[in-house]
Design a protein around this motif. Structure first.
Motif, PDB file in Angstrom:
ATOM      1  N   ILE A 176      -2.773   2.595  -4.431  1.00 47.59           N
ATOM      2  CA  ILE A 176      -2.767   3.871  -3.497  1.00 47.59           C
ATOM      3  C   ILE A 176      -4.154   3.827  -2.854  1.00 47.59           C
ATOM      4  O   ILE A 176      -5.017   3.850  -3.451  1.00 47.59           O
ATOM      5  CB  ILE A 176      -2.619   5.253  -4.536  1.00 47.59           C
ATOM      6  N   ILE A 177      -3.796   4.238  -1.570  1.00 45.68           N
ATOM      7  CA  ILE A 177      -5.051   4.416  -0.757  1.00 45.68           C
ATOM      8  C   ILE A 177      -5.075   5.511  -0.206  1.00 45.68           C
ATOM      9  O   ILE A 177      -3.954   6.415   0.392  1.00 45.68           O
ATOM     10  CB  ILE A 177      -5.058   3.180   0.445  1.00 45.68           C
ATOM     11  N   GLU A 178      -6.312   6.223  -0.165  1.00 45.09           N
ATOM     12  CA  GLU A 178      -6.304   7.858   0.385  1.00 45.09           C
ATOM     13  C   GLU A 178      -6.183   7.621   1.863  1.00 45.09           C
ATOM     14  O   GLU A 178      -6.518   6.874   2.531  1.00 45.09           O
ATOM     15  CB  GLU A 178      -7.887   8.234   0.064  1.00 45.09           C
ATOM     16  N   PHE A 179      -5.297   8.636   2.240  1.00 41.72           N
ATOM     17  CA  PHE A 179      -5.174   8.836   3.638  1.00 41.72           C
ATOM     18  C   PHE A 179      -6.367   8.772   4.519  1.00 41.72           C
ATOM     19  O   PHE A 179      -6.394   7.969   5.727  1.00 41.72           O
ATOM     20  CB  PHE A 179      -4.303   9.927   4.044  1.00 41.72           C
TER      21      PHE A 179
ATOM     22  N   VAL B 218       1.552  -1.222   4.789  1.00 39.15           N
ATOM     23  CA  VAL B 218       1.837   0.005   4.329  1.00 39.15           C
ATOM     24  C   VAL B 218       3.482   0.313   3.855  1.00 39.15           C
ATOM     25  O   VAL B 218       4.330   0.203   4.942  1.00 39.15           O
ATOM     26  CB  VAL B 218       1.663   1.136   5.181  1.00 39.15           C
ATOM     27  N   LYS B 219       4.009   0.378   2.597  1.00 33.27           N
ATOM     28  CA  LYS B 219       5.335   0.519   2.315  1.00 33.27           C
ATOM     29  C   LYS B 219       5.891   2.073   2.144  1.00 33.27           C
ATOM     30  O   LYS B 219       6.849   2.404   2.472  1.00 33.27           O
ATOM     31  CB  LYS B 219       5.653  -0.165   1.052  1.00 33.27           C
ATOM     32  N   VAL B 220       4.944   2.888   1.704  1.00 33.55           N
ATOM     33  CA  VAL B 220       5.448   4.179   1.178  1.00 33.55           C
ATOM     34  C   VAL B 220       4.228   5.166   1.611  1.00 33.55           C
ATOM     35  O   VAL B 220       2.949   4.996   1.453  1.00 33.55           O
ATOM     36  CB  VAL B 220       5.689   4.230  -0.349  1.00 33.55           C
TER      37      VAL B 220
ATOM     38  N   THR C  22       0.975  -1.067   0.023  1.00 33.97           N
ATOM     39  CA  THR C  22      -0.018   0.023  -0.125  1.00 33.97           C
ATOM     40  C   THR C  22       0.991   1.199   0.132  1.00 33.97           C
ATOM     41  O   THR C  22       1.879   1.399   0.574  1.00 33.97           O
ATOM     42  CB  THR C  22      -0.898   0.042   1.275  1.00 33.97           C
ATOM     43  N   VAL C  23       0.258   2.075  -0.732  1.00 33.35           N
ATOM     44  CA  VAL C  23       0.879   3.708  -0.933  1.00 33.35           C
ATOM     45  C   VAL C  23      -0.191   4.364  -0.297  1.00 33.35           C
ATOM     46  O   VAL C  23      -1.177   4.324  -0.657  1.00 33.35           O
ATOM     47  CB  VAL C  23       1.382   4.162  -2.299  1.00 33.35           C
ATOM     48  N   LEU C  24       0.159   5.077   1.021  1.00 37.80           N
ATOM     49  CA  LEU C  24      -0.966   5.900   1.596  1.00 37.80           C
ATOM     50  C   LEU C  24      -0.734   7.289   0.918  1.00 37.80           C
ATOM     51  O   LEU C  24       0.643   7.685   1.039  1.00 37.80           O
ATOM     52  CB  LEU C  24      -0.661   6.171   2.945  1.00 37.80           C
ATOM     53  N   GLU C  25      -1.700   7.900   0.356  1.00 33.23           N
ATOM     54  CA  GLU C  25      -1.550   9.343  -0.033  1.00 33.23           C
ATOM     55  C   GLU C  25      -2.220  10.429   0.735  1.00 33.23           C
ATOM     56  O   GLU C  25      -3.356  10.350   0.967  1.00 33.23           O
ATOM     57  CB  GLU C  25      -2.334   9.262  -1.463  1.00 33.23           C
TER      58      GLU C  25
ATOM     59  N   LEU D 106      -0.294   7.811  11.202  1.00 30.29           N
ATOM     60  CA  LEU D 106       1.007   7.542  10.688  1.00 30.29           C
ATOM     61  C   LEU D 106       1.561   6.609  11.752  1.00 30.29           C
ATOM     62  O   LEU D 106       2.462   5.752  11.363  1.00 30.29           O
ATOM     63  CB  LEU D 106       1.862   8.694  10.618  1.00 30.29           C
ATOM     64  N   ALA D 107       1.449   6.686  13.300  1.00 37.45           N
ATOM     65  CA  ALA D 107       1.837   6.159  14.240  1.00 37.45           C
ATOM     66  C   ALA D 107       1.371   4.618  14.091  1.00 37.45           C
ATOM     67  O   ALA D 107       2.024   3.622  14.266  1.00 37.45           O
ATOM     68  CB  ALA D 107       1.605   6.371  15.394  1.00 37.45           C
ATOM     69  N   GLN D 108       0.177   4.343  13.476  1.00 38.14           N
ATOM     70  CA  GLN D 108      -0.374   3.050  13.250  1.00 38.14           C
ATOM     71  C   GLN D 108       0.348   2.561  11.968  1.00 38.14           C
ATOM     72  O   GLN D 108       0.658   0.956  11.938  1.00 38.14           O
ATOM     73  CB  GLN D 108      -1.839   3.104  13.231  1.00 38.14           C
ATOM     74  N   ALA D 109       0.561   3.372  10.983  1.00 38.94           N
ATOM     75  CA  ALA D 109       0.890   2.815   9.692  1.00 38.94           C
ATOM     76  C   ALA D 109       2.535   2.319   9.947  1.00 38.94           C
ATOM     77  O   ALA D 109       2.837   1.527   9.111  1.00 38.94           O
ATOM     78  CB  ALA D 109       0.901   3.963   8.699  1.00 38.94           C
ATOM     79  N   GLU D 110       3.251   3.050  10.887  1.00 34.54           N
ATOM     80  CA  GLU D 110       4.509   2.554  11.015  1.00 34.54           C
ATOM     81  C   GLU D 110       4.565   0.945  11.414  1.00 34.54           C
ATOM     82  O   GLU D 110       5.523   0.404  11.010  1.00 34.54           O
ATOM     83  CB  GLU D 110       5.229   3.379  12.383  1.00 34.54           C
TER      84      GLU D 110
END
Length: 593
Positions: A277-280, A89-91, A44-47, A80-84
């Protein structure tokens, strides 16, 4: 008769909403909830799109999403803390605003991005230029914290400093017969100047120049650290502008030139085969807020906007909640006090101030928390100035971002005398009074007389001294020292730390860590997070909206806002501002952003 018609109007409005609008809203919420639970792709790319603007805190009103509100700073940090820790989630791909972002929010987002990168993940930022307006330097600072900073080929790098505009009405008021009568304590309480002056006073110019320099210097230092250059070299390159995208690349202000589609393709390539790409916002909704685990909890209490007395309806019912209602926020703190699992409170404040009475009500709840043995740590957002500092002053610990605007320990109040101005248009204003001599002191038809002005000035002095006393007690500073650094002056968080108004620089994460320490919760022990005020259910929000018939008019304005009626939205803003600047004392700071 007016109340009767408002009651009838409220009934019909309520029926219309209940039978037509509410079912639509509930269906939309259900659909959105179902959509948010879709699984995150393996790569996943978070945008994260920052161009639509952000608030400091997420609203508690379930209908706020229909007012067009976007993400909040705290939601970005939390997600973002959870995405870490999310292996899928890669990018992270960040879309930067051209005209800047509130500096304190930029500080907090930069810190969250750096933590995300420290987990071994890549961040690509893309800009369609940097414009020479507002705090564009803060937008660039976020971009500089990424692994790669891209800019569109046709875009210009026009950032060359930091600018702020002030509008002065003094000459216009004089020309059209408006008599602005205000008391201010003291010369740095510059919110008054917009009504009385035609240019910056020496004190106004000094204070604004100081905080602007602090923000600019801090942003450049952070960007230089992330770009691995000296602050002097970065500043020289920036101030030599404006630059084309090619020149910005040559000067190493950016890393690549390309369209956003090319940046997206690169992000997907970095993320791995089959990346999506997934919307934030969608990812944030699927994850929800961090709850943590463990027997002990830290309460996170939030307040954003101007501080007013009362409850509930201080904002557009379909908006993001742009005011702090003293009853609601005090109750939230007392709820945290009564919860045996809560061992400490992190109080997130983002406010330019407002009513001193409302501020004192909230501060009393902070005192009650400390008396109950629950440490209170303040986390300052974009602003925590004037009344925002009042409610923070007696906490155990204060954490602020380097670019937070705080302090403004002062008070002002007064009135606009409109009789002469209206008389020029054939409109006559007359006043009738029953009671004591002070009953008509705030009448807009006549200036203060000598006795009224003296009585009002005395009340302003009392409020100022009460403010000084609270800061002196809370910060353990002699009153004389507080008066020296007060006088209504706004400071950045970095400046405030050096003079004892702030204990630590950082954001919500640093505040949580300090709360854990003060509560003596071991570092190796898991902790839960409990958020106050709790989010309302759709039915509870509707019940609050229609609790009294007198609210019907405001509900109609809210409906106008949801239908994107600019006149209705402007009416909401005017009502909020007028309540915040009501006659009498106000601890409200100027808001230069």
């Amino acid at each position: 008769m007016k109340q009767f018609f408002l009651t009838v109007l409220g009934v019909f409005t309520g029926l219309f909403l209940f039978l037509v609008v509410v079912p639509f809203i509930l269906i939309a919420i259900a659909v959105g909830s179902a959509t948010s639970k879709e699984p995150t792709p393996a790569n996943t790319v978070l945008e994260l799109d920052l161009r639509e603007g952000i608030t400091d805190q997420a609203p508690t009103n379930p209908f706020a999403l229909f007012g067009g509100g976007g993400l909040s700073t705290l939601q970005i940090v939390d997600t973002l803390a959870q995405a870490e820790d999310d292996g899928r989630v890669k990018v992270l791909l960040v879309r930067l605003p051209e005209a800047g972002i509130t500096p304190a929010a930029a500080d907090e987002i930069r810190q969250a991005i750096r933590r995300f990168r420290a987990s071994g993940k890549r961040v690509i930022a893309h800009a369609q230029g940097f414009q020479p307006v507002g705090a564009a330097v803060s937008s660039y600072m976020i971009g500089a914290s990424s692994s790669e900073l891209w800019m569109q080929n046709t875009s210009s790098f026009q950032l060359a400093g930091l600018s702020a505009e002030s509008v002065f009405l003094g000459r216009a008021f004089e020309k059209y017969g408006v008599n602005a009568q205000f008391e201010q304590r003291y010369e740095y309480k510059n919110a008054v100047n917009e009504f009385t002056e035609s240019d910056y006073t020496p004190a106004h110019r000094e204070a604004m120049g100081a905080w602007m320099t602090s923000i600019y210097t801090s942003a450049l230092a952070n960007a230089a650290q992330d770009r691995k250059v000296t602050p002097q070299a970065l500043r020289a390159n920036i101030e030599a502008g404006p630059h084309s995208s090619a020149e910005a690349l040559r000067r190493r202000l950016i890393d690549k030139v390309g369209q956003v589609e090319e940046a997206e393709a690169e992000a997907k390539r970095r993320a791995g085969k089959g990346a999506e790409i997934i919307e934030f916002g969608d990812y944030a909704a699927s994850k929800g807020a961090r709850n943590g685990a463990g027997k002990n909890a830290i309460a996170i209490v939030g307040g954003e906007g101007a501080i007013m007395t009362g409850t509930g309806g201080g904002a557009d019912p379909f908006g993001g909640g742009s005011s702090i209602m003293s009853d609601d926020l005090a109750e939230a703190i007392y709820d945290a006090i009564e919860d045996d699992a809560v061992k400490a409170i992190v109080f997130r404040v983002s406010s330019p101030g407002g009513s001193p009475d409302a501020s004192e009500q909230i501060l009393a709840a902070v005192r009650a928390a400390r008396a109950a043995g629950k440490p209170v740590v303040i986390s300052m957002g974009d602003y925590a100035a004037s009344g925002g500092y009042w409610i923070s002053s007696e906490a155990d610990w204060i954490v602020a971002q380097p670019s937070t605007l705080t302090g403004s320990i002062g008070v002002y109040g007064g009135k606009l005398v409109l009789a002469d101005a209206l008389g020029r248009f054939g409109i006559d204003m007359r006043n009738l009074t029953v009671g004591g001599e002070y009953a008509d002191a705030f009448s807009p038809s006549e200036p203060f007389d000598t006795a009224d002005r003296a009585a009002f000035a005395a009340s302003i002095d009392r409020t100022y001294e009460e403010f000084i006393a609270r800061v002196s007690r809370g910060r353990k500073l002699p009153p004389a020292r507080v008066r020296e650094i007060a006088r209504g002056r706004v400071w950045t968080g970095a400046q405030a730390r050096s003079i004892g108004l702030v204990d630590q620089l950082g954001g919500i994460e640093e505040a949580i860590a300090k709360a854990r320490q003060l509560a003596e919760i071991p570092n190796d022990e898991s902790v839960r997070f409990k958020r106050y005020p709790e989010s309302k259910s759709p039915f509870a929000a509707l019940s609050e909206m229609f609790g009294v018939s007198g609210e019907a008019a405001r509900v109609l304005v809210g409906i106008g806002a949801i239908m994107n009626d600019p006149e209705a939205e402007a009416a909401v803003r005017r009502l909020q501002t007028e309540r915040a600047r009501a006659s009498g004392a106000s601890v409200l700071a100027d808001q230069p952003y």
